[in-house]
Design a protein around this motif. Structure first.
Motif, PDB file in Angstrom:
ATOM      1  N   GLY A 168      18.053   8.943  44.108  1.00  0.00           N
ATOM      2  CA  GLY A 168      17.715   9.411  42.778  1.00  0.00           C
ATOM      3  C   GLY A 168      16.489   8.714  42.224  1.00  0.00           C
ATOM      4  N   VAL A 178      17.700   6.543  36.717  1.00  0.00           N
ATOM      5  CA  VAL A 178      17.534   7.453  35.580  1.00  0.00           C
ATOM      6  C   VAL A 178      18.297   8.744  35.817  1.00  0.00           C
ATOM      7  CG1 VAL A 178      15.858   8.767  34.235  1.00  0.00           C
ATOM      8  CG2 VAL A 178      15.310   6.450  34.996  1.00  0.00           C
ATOM      9  N   ARG A 179      18.185   9.265  37.032  1.00  0.00           N
ATOM     10  CA  ARG A 179      18.900  10.498  37.351  1.00  0.00           C
ATOM     11  C   ARG A 179      19.092  10.604  38.857  1.00  0.00           C
ATOM     12  NH1 ARG A 179      16.473  16.336  35.780  1.00  0.00           N
ATOM     13  NH2 ARG A 179      14.992  15.710  37.383  1.00  0.00           N
ATOM     14  N   ALA A 180      20.320  10.872  39.269  1.00  0.00           N
ATOM     15  CA  ALA A 180      20.632  11.118  40.677  1.00  0.00           C
ATOM     16  C   ALA A 180      21.483  12.385  40.722  1.00  0.00           C
ATOM     17  CB  ALA A 180      21.370   9.940  41.295  1.00  0.00           C
ATOM     18  N   PRO A 181      20.858  13.566  40.795  1.00  0.00           N
ATOM     19  CA  PRO A 181      21.591  14.834  40.672  1.00  0.00           C
ATOM     20  C   PRO A 181      22.737  14.987  41.666  1.00  0.00           C
ATOM     21  CG  PRO A 181      19.232  15.217  40.547  1.00  0.00           C
ATOM     22  CD  PRO A 181      19.414  13.788  40.949  1.00  0.00           C
ATOM     23  N   TRP A 185      24.746  10.929  38.457  1.00  0.00           N
ATOM     24  CA  TRP A 185      24.503   9.714  37.672  1.00  0.00           C
ATOM     25  C   TRP A 185      23.302   9.913  36.745  1.00  0.00           C
ATOM     26  CZ3 TRP A 185      24.843   4.993  41.524  1.00  0.00           C
ATOM     27  CH2 TRP A 185      26.138   4.954  42.083  1.00  0.00           C
ATOM     28  N   HIS A 186      23.404   9.340  35.567  1.00  0.00           N
ATOM     29  CA  HIS A 186      22.301   9.368  34.599  1.00  0.00           C
ATOM     30  C   HIS A 186      22.236   8.012  33.898  1.00  0.00           C
ATOM     31  CE1 HIS A 186      21.682  13.747  34.879  1.00  0.00           C
ATOM     32  NE2 HIS A 186      22.997  13.810  35.011  1.00  0.00           N
ATOM     33  N   ASP A 187      21.053   7.423  33.902  1.00  0.00           N
ATOM     34  CA  ASP A 187      20.782   6.183  33.166  1.00  0.00           C
ATOM     35  C   ASP A 187      21.815   5.093  33.485  1.00  0.00           C
ATOM     36  OD1 ASP A 187      18.515   7.249  31.816  1.00  0.00           O
ATOM     37  OD2 ASP A 187      19.878   8.335  30.480  1.00  0.00           O
ATOM     38  N   GLU A 253       9.533  13.517  44.480  1.00  0.00           N
ATOM     39  CA  GLU A 253      10.711  14.380  44.380  1.00  0.00           C
ATOM     40  C   GLU A 253      10.452  15.746  45.033  1.00  0.00           C
ATOM     41  OE1 GLU A 253      14.109  13.882  42.906  1.00  0.00           O
ATOM     42  OE2 GLU A 253      13.234  12.125  43.875  1.00  0.00           O
ATOM     43  N   HIS A 256      12.982  18.770  44.789  1.00  0.00           N
ATOM     44  CA  HIS A 256      13.083  19.565  43.572  1.00  0.00           C
ATOM     45  C   HIS A 256      11.783  20.311  43.279  1.00  0.00           C
ATOM     46  CE1 HIS A 256      17.065  18.103  42.941  1.00  0.00           C
ATOM     47  NE2 HIS A 256      16.642  16.872  43.158  1.00  0.00           N
ATOM     48  N   CYS A 268      19.739  19.666  39.484  1.00  0.00           N
ATOM     49  CA  CYS A 268      18.725  19.015  38.648  1.00  0.00           C
ATOM     50  C   CYS A 268      18.435  19.801  37.379  1.00  0.00           C
ATOM     51  CB  CYS A 268      17.435  18.818  39.442  1.00  0.00           C
ATOM     52  SG  CYS A 268      16.441  20.318  39.662  1.00  0.00           S
TER      53      CYS A 268
END
Length: 402
Positions: A168, A178-181, A185-187, A253, A256, A268
């Motif tokens: 992520g 910060v973001r792992a789609p 996970w977020h933050d 990335e 994406h 995402c």
């Protein structure tokens, strides 16, 4: 035994030296360590010849590195050399180790790599991490880290730091995902969630995979685009031997990048992302196969047996990957593209379509595509080697524990 702290009271009175002398000494210690690590065993005279210092100066540096437990004397050099034989120097087998860890969508892994580049301990555990909260995942990872560190210490080694690879976005110069789609996970700041006292580094798995390719790959150029393709697809651009991270640390990335703007929705939040057409699960869906424990192995087995549905799915994935890579190649002009990660095992069936798209769509000269020999181990090895190489870069920061 060594400790990841520099004790200025030991060895030379380095702490009392002016900054310029202190900096020069640290650089020269690093040059000696890198030279012996890359070309050893070597005598003091051979080291002096390679780095352009006097033998007396090198002897002083070597003595300090031996006291710190970073170098070891192996005895007289091999017979047959003219003149009095010098004592051969090598990187110590009982010095610091780098601890690397990886959080994958379907696994957790930890390994210890010594300053010679050898893996000294390793632990891998299958884990269904998609959609799991970060706390239990990182608790399990901490247990694996503890196990590997204990095994390393039993062998007379001292963990110098921990580097964690995650699938992520990691904010630059932080330990925050910060973001792992693919994990959901977020933050997430990993610092309070990992029970370790070791110096901690966190980075995107594709970045660590690219560094592993740079350091361990066979004849890797100083400029290349590394693609880490598994359930998710990431990329890292290496320029002049350094990973290009972007202003916020989010560069690379590739997974994406939209290849079909009105295509399938992606975790995402976008549509038609490359991962939806070239990731492991996407290829399995296209081939009509159920996910198993060894998804890539299943695909490779079926493709090798001539399964038409699997080969068609892999060709479609190669086409999507080639379209995305064309955009990256046209924008960045890398010297080479290196395919790593688990999907590198499927290269015989992916590469024809990838190369066809690159040939047809690249505005300038199409670059070659090679396959990493590190495969899915790249991110984990890159994480561990990043810690070990940090010791080689600044050996003055390591001293023998009292």
């Amino acid at each position: 035994m060594t400790a990841p702290l520099h004790d200025a009271r030991r060895g030379t009175s380095a702490a009392r030296l002016p900054d310029t002398q202190q900096s020069m000494r640290r650089r020269n210690l690093s040059r000696v360590m890198h030279t012996v690590a890359a070309h050893g065993p070597l005598s003091r005279a051979a080291v002096a010849s390679r780095i352009g210092l006097t033998r007396a100066a090198v002897s002083t540096l070597v003595d300090e590195l031996i006291r710190s437990g970073l170098l070891a004397e192996l005895g007289p050099e091999r017979p047959g050399k003219v003149g009095r034989p010098g004592s051969a120097l090598a990187v110590s087998a009982r010095g610091p180790v780098g601890i690397g860890a990886e959080v994958g969508v379907d696994h957790l892994a930890v390994c210890a790599v010594d300053l010679r580049g050898e893996t000294r301990a390793r632990a891998v555990r299958p884990a269904r991490n998609r959609g799991r909260a970060a706390v239990p995942v990182l608790e399990e990872l901490s247990l694996l880290v503890d196990r590997v560190c204990a095994e390393a210490r039993q062998a007379g080694l001292s963990p110098a730091g921990l580097a964690v690879a995650v699938p992520g976005l990691v904010a630059r110069d932080t330990r925050t995902v910060v973001r792992a789609p693919n994990l959901g996970w977020h933050d997430i700041d990993l610092t309070p969630l990992l029970s370790t006292d070791l110096p901690l580094t966190v980075d995107n798995e594709a970045n660590f995979g690219a560094l592993a390719e740079l350091w361990l790959g066979e004849e890797s150029p100083e400029d290349f685009l590394h693609v880490s393709a598994e359930i998710g697809i990431g990329a890292a651009l290496v320029v002049d031997g350094q990973v290009l991270r972007g202003a916020h640390g989010f560069a690379g990335e590739l997974g994406h990048m939209p290849v079909r703007p009105q295509g399938a929705p992606c975790p995402c939040g976008g549509r038609g992302c490359l991962e939806q057409y070239a990731g492991e699960e996407a290829v399995l869906r296209a081939a009509g196969l159920d996910p198993g424990e060894d998804r890539v192995g299943l695909l490779a087995e079926r493709a090798d047996a001539g399964d038409k549905a699997v080969r068609k799915a892999l060709r479609g994935a190669g086409t999507a990957l080639g379209i995305a890579l064309t955009g990256a190649v046209n924008l960045l002009d890398p010297r080479a593209v290196v395919l790593g990660g688990a999907l590198s095992r499927l290269a015989p069936w992916l590469l024809p379509a990838v190369e066809e798209e690159l040939k047809e769509r690249t505005a300038g000269r199409a670059c070659g595509v090679t396959v990493s020999r590190l495969g899915p181990d790249g991110p984990l090895l890159g994480a561990a080697h990043s810690v070990a190489r940090a010791v080689l870069d600044d050996p003055a920061a390591i001293s023998r524990a009292e």
